[in-house]
Motif scaffolding. Structure first.
Motif, PDB file in Angstrom:
ATOM      1  N   LEU A  98       0.847  -1.403  -0.016  1.00 56.19           N
ATOM      2  CA  LEU A  98       0.096   0.037   0.025  1.00 56.19           C
ATOM      3  C   LEU A  98       1.003   0.893   0.543  1.00 56.19           C
ATOM      4  O   LEU A  98       0.514   2.623  -0.329  1.00 56.19           O
ATOM      5  CB  LEU A  98      -1.160   0.084   1.337  1.00 56.19           C
ATOM      6  CG  LEU A  98      -2.083  -1.400   0.843  1.00 56.19           C
ATOM      7  CD1 LEU A  98      -2.833  -1.586   2.192  1.00 56.19           C
ATOM      8  CD2 LEU A  98      -3.248  -0.372  -0.124  1.00 56.19           C
ATOM      9  N   ARG A  99       2.298   1.043   0.750  1.00 52.17           N
ATOM     10  CA  ARG A  99       2.374   2.308   0.712  1.00 52.17           C
ATOM     11  C   ARG A  99       3.208   2.492  -0.754  1.00 52.17           C
ATOM     12  O   ARG A  99       4.222   4.099  -1.293  1.00 52.17           O
ATOM     13  CB  ARG A  99       3.833   1.914   1.248  1.00 52.17           C
ATOM     14  CG  ARG A  99       3.286   1.814   2.941  1.00 52.17           C
ATOM     15  CD  ARG A  99       4.403   2.018   3.697  1.00 52.17           C
ATOM     16  NE  ARG A  99       4.548   1.871   5.067  1.00 52.17           N
ATOM     17  CZ  ARG A  99       4.598   0.941   6.280  1.00 52.17           C
ATOM     18  NH1 ARG A  99       5.814   0.119   5.792  1.00 52.17           N
ATOM     19  NH2 ARG A  99       4.170   0.811   7.155  1.00 52.17           N
ATOM     20  N   HIS A 153      -4.605   1.013  -4.792  1.00 50.95           N
ATOM     21  CA  HIS A 153      -5.501   0.539  -4.257  1.00 50.95           C
ATOM     22  C   HIS A 153      -4.907  -0.630  -4.453  1.00 50.95           C
ATOM     23  O   HIS A 153      -4.052  -1.238  -5.811  1.00 50.95           O
ATOM     24  CB  HIS A 153      -6.277   0.881  -5.126  1.00 50.95           C
ATOM     25  CG  HIS A 153      -7.893   0.467  -4.325  1.00 50.95           C
ATOM     26  ND1 HIS A 153      -8.254   1.525  -3.744  1.00 50.95           N
ATOM     27  CD2 HIS A 153      -8.349  -0.655  -4.339  1.00 50.95           C
ATOM     28  CE1 HIS A 153     -10.024   0.060  -3.021  1.00 50.95           C
ATOM     29  NE2 HIS A 153      -9.826  -0.458  -3.474  1.00 50.95           N
ATOM     30  N   CYS A 196      -4.451  -2.145   8.154  1.00 51.04           N
ATOM     31  CA  CYS A 196      -4.320  -1.111   7.320  1.00 51.04           C
ATOM     32  C   CYS A 196      -5.431  -0.268   7.151  1.00 51.04           C
ATOM     33  O   CYS A 196      -5.408   0.405   6.642  1.00 51.04           O
ATOM     34  CB  CYS A 196      -4.855  -2.012   6.443  1.00 51.04           C
ATOM     35  SG  CYS A 196      -2.688  -3.055   5.592  1.00 51.04           S
ATOM     36  N   PHE A 228      -5.413   2.524   5.277  1.00 48.27           N
ATOM     37  CA  PHE A 228      -5.641   2.930   4.013  1.00 48.27           C
ATOM     38  C   PHE A 228      -7.221   2.572   4.181  1.00 48.27           C
ATOM     39  O   PHE A 228      -7.430   3.359   2.944  1.00 48.27           O
ATOM     40  CB  PHE A 228      -4.667   1.791   3.348  1.00 48.27           C
ATOM     41  CG  PHE A 228      -3.264   2.279   4.111  1.00 48.27           C
ATOM     42  CD1 PHE A 228      -2.503   3.592   2.909  1.00 48.27           C
ATOM     43  CD2 PHE A 228      -1.864   1.741   4.419  1.00 48.27           C
ATOM     44  CE1 PHE A 228      -1.113   3.440   2.822  1.00 48.27           C
ATOM     45  CE2 PHE A 228      -0.924   1.693   4.523  1.00 48.27           C
ATOM     46  CZ  PHE A 228      -0.661   2.486   3.946  1.00 48.27           C
ATOM     47  N   GLU A 282      -8.972   5.787   4.107  1.00 51.28           N
ATOM     48  CA  GLU A 282      -8.970   6.494   2.307  1.00 51.28           C
ATOM     49  C   GLU A 282      -9.540   5.741   1.724  1.00 51.28           C
ATOM     50  O   GLU A 282      -9.095   6.492   0.474  1.00 51.28           O
ATOM     51  CB  GLU A 282      -7.502   6.979   2.144  1.00 51.28           C
ATOM     52  CG  GLU A 282      -6.168   7.451   3.566  1.00 51.28           C
ATOM     53  CD  GLU A 282      -5.476   7.388   3.407  1.00 51.28           C
ATOM     54  OE1 GLU A 282      -4.726   6.088   2.542  1.00 51.28           O
ATOM     55  OE2 GLU A 282      -4.527   7.936   4.005  1.00 51.28           O
ATOM     56  N   LYS A 320      -8.080   3.470  -0.138  1.00 46.92           N
ATOM     57  CA  LYS A 320      -6.988   3.046  -0.878  1.00 46.92           C
ATOM     58  C   LYS A 320      -6.665   1.646  -0.433  1.00 46.92           C
ATOM     59  O   LYS A 320      -6.065   0.887  -1.477  1.00 46.92           O
ATOM     60  CB  LYS A 320      -5.766   3.658  -0.365  1.00 46.92           C
ATOM     61  CG  LYS A 320      -4.437   3.553  -1.320  1.00 46.92           C
ATOM     62  CD  LYS A 320      -3.987   3.835  -0.772  1.00 46.92           C
ATOM     63  CE  LYS A 320      -2.425   3.523  -1.717  1.00 46.92           C
ATOM     64  NZ  LYS A 320      -0.961   4.633  -1.165  1.00 46.92           N
TER      65      LYS A 320
END
Length: 112
Positions: free
Chosen positions: A45-46, A50, A68, A71, A74, A76
């Motif tokens: 994810l970094r 997505h 997570c 994320f 967000e 994502k």
């Protein structure tokens, strides 16, 4: 035009993480089959745009969602309980829906 797609399959978790991160771009939609507790998901994810994580274990998916959390909040990341061998139609539907939305560009499968 649909993007090129890459599938990454490895025998060990260490190799999986290294190969995935070396092949993920910032705008990629990643489908992670066998996302487990989300340890590799955080690293992916970094680097990606997505991530959709699939795992057979409800406990693992709950842990991945917690690990997570920022994320997920967000928008994502999305994690779902799916047994791709017992629910192939559902797994295909998830992949198809994500592909219709422009991805996935990378499919990561951790079998280690």
């Amino acid at each position: 035009m649909k993007p090129e797609m890459m599938a990454i399959v490895t025998a060990t978790t260490k190799d999986f993480r290294l190969a995935c991160m070396a092949n993920v771009a910032p705008d990629d939609l990643v489908l992670e089959i066998g996302s487990s507790y989300g340890e590799a998901s955080v690293a992916l994810l970094r680097h990606c745009g997505h991530l959709i994580g699939l795992d057979v274990s409800a406990e693992a998916v709950a842990s991945a969602k917690e690990r997570c959390k920022e994320f997920v909040q967000e928008g994502k990341a999305d994690f779902q309980v799916v047994d791709i061998f017992k629910e192939p139609d559902r797994a295909i539907a998830i992949v198809s829906a994500s592909y219709d939305a422009g991805g996935p560009a990378v499919i990561c499968i951790d079998i280690g």
